[in-house]
Design a protein around this motif. Sequence first.
Motif, PDB file in Angstrom:
ATOM      1  N   LYS A   1      38.952 -32.389  13.946  1.00 60.99           N
ATOM      2  CA  LYS A   1      39.056 -31.909  12.964  1.00 60.99           C
ATOM      3  C   LYS A   1      38.968 -30.727  12.219  1.00 60.99           C
ATOM      4  CE  LYS A   1      39.988 -37.171  11.152  1.00 60.99           C
ATOM      5  NZ  LYS A   1      39.522 -38.042  10.519  1.00 60.99           N
TER       6      LYS A   1
ATOM      7  N   ILE B   1      48.063 -31.910  10.260  1.00 63.12           N
ATOM      8  CA  ILE B   1      48.863 -32.200   8.785  1.00 63.12           C
ATOM      9  C   ILE B   1      48.699 -33.835   9.125  1.00 63.12           C
ATOM     10  CG2 ILE B   1      51.243 -33.421   7.603  1.00 63.12           C
ATOM     11  CD1 ILE B   1      52.012 -30.151   8.098  1.00 63.12           C
ATOM     12  N   ASP B   2      48.630 -34.626  10.325  1.00 64.06           N
ATOM     13  CA  ASP B   2      48.558 -35.923  10.772  1.00 64.06           C
ATOM     14  C   ASP B   2      47.256 -36.369  11.331  1.00 64.06           C
ATOM     15  OD1 ASP B   2      48.870 -38.848  10.876  1.00 64.06           O
ATOM     16  OD2 ASP B   2      50.776 -38.244  12.514  1.00 64.06           O
ATOM     17  N   PRO B   3      46.481 -36.884  11.019  1.00 59.74           N
ATOM     18  CA  PRO B   3      45.300 -36.666  11.722  1.00 59.74           C
ATOM     19  C   PRO B   3      45.535 -37.327  13.340  1.00 59.74           C
ATOM     20  CG  PRO B   3      44.874 -37.981  10.027  1.00 59.74           C
ATOM     21  CD  PRO B   3      46.380 -37.352  10.059  1.00 59.74           C
ATOM     22  N   VAL B   4      46.783 -38.095  13.668  1.00 64.13           N
ATOM     23  CA  VAL B   4      46.573 -39.654  14.656  1.00 64.13           C
ATOM     24  C   VAL B   4      47.557 -38.142  15.345  1.00 64.13           C
ATOM     25  CG1 VAL B   4      48.505 -40.670  15.699  1.00 64.13           C
ATOM     26  CG2 VAL B   4      47.619 -41.509  13.918  1.00 64.13           C
ATOM     27  N   VAL B   5      48.204 -37.139  15.315  1.00 66.45           N
ATOM     28  CA  VAL B   5      48.373 -35.923  16.178  1.00 66.45           C
ATOM     29  C   VAL B   5      47.457 -35.057  16.274  1.00 66.45           C
ATOM     30  CG1 VAL B   5      49.571 -33.602  16.030  1.00 66.45           C
ATOM     31  CG2 VAL B   5      50.897 -35.993  15.128  1.00 66.45           C
ATOM     32  N   SER B   6      46.108 -34.896  15.129  1.00 60.26           N
ATOM     33  CA  SER B   6      45.246 -34.258  16.622  1.00 60.26           C
ATOM     34  C   SER B   6      44.461 -35.118  17.466  1.00 60.26           C
ATOM     35  CB  SER B   6      43.938 -34.058  14.981  1.00 60.26           C
ATOM     36  OG  SER B   6      43.192 -33.640  15.230  1.00 60.26           O
TER      37      SER B   6
END
Length: 69
Positions: free
Chosen positions: A36, A41-46
């Motif tokens: 990170k 915005i979304d940790p899942v996307v990261s």
Amino acid sequence: MNGNNNGPQAPKGARLAFGIIMILVYIGVGLLFIFKIFDVIDPVVSYVVGGLLILYGIFRGYRLYLGSN
């Protein structure tokens, strides 16, 4: 044409060095996404993007290994 590529090519050492650098870049950026460092915005996307980049770096390493034999 019999499929031979007679165009100019980079020396083998330069291609190997570039391939290794790109593998390290893909894996490094993937780790940056997973830990990170980039503000997504979304940790899942990261996590997904990071995982895909790391997998692609490993795939490139495998292809580089096969091509160097």
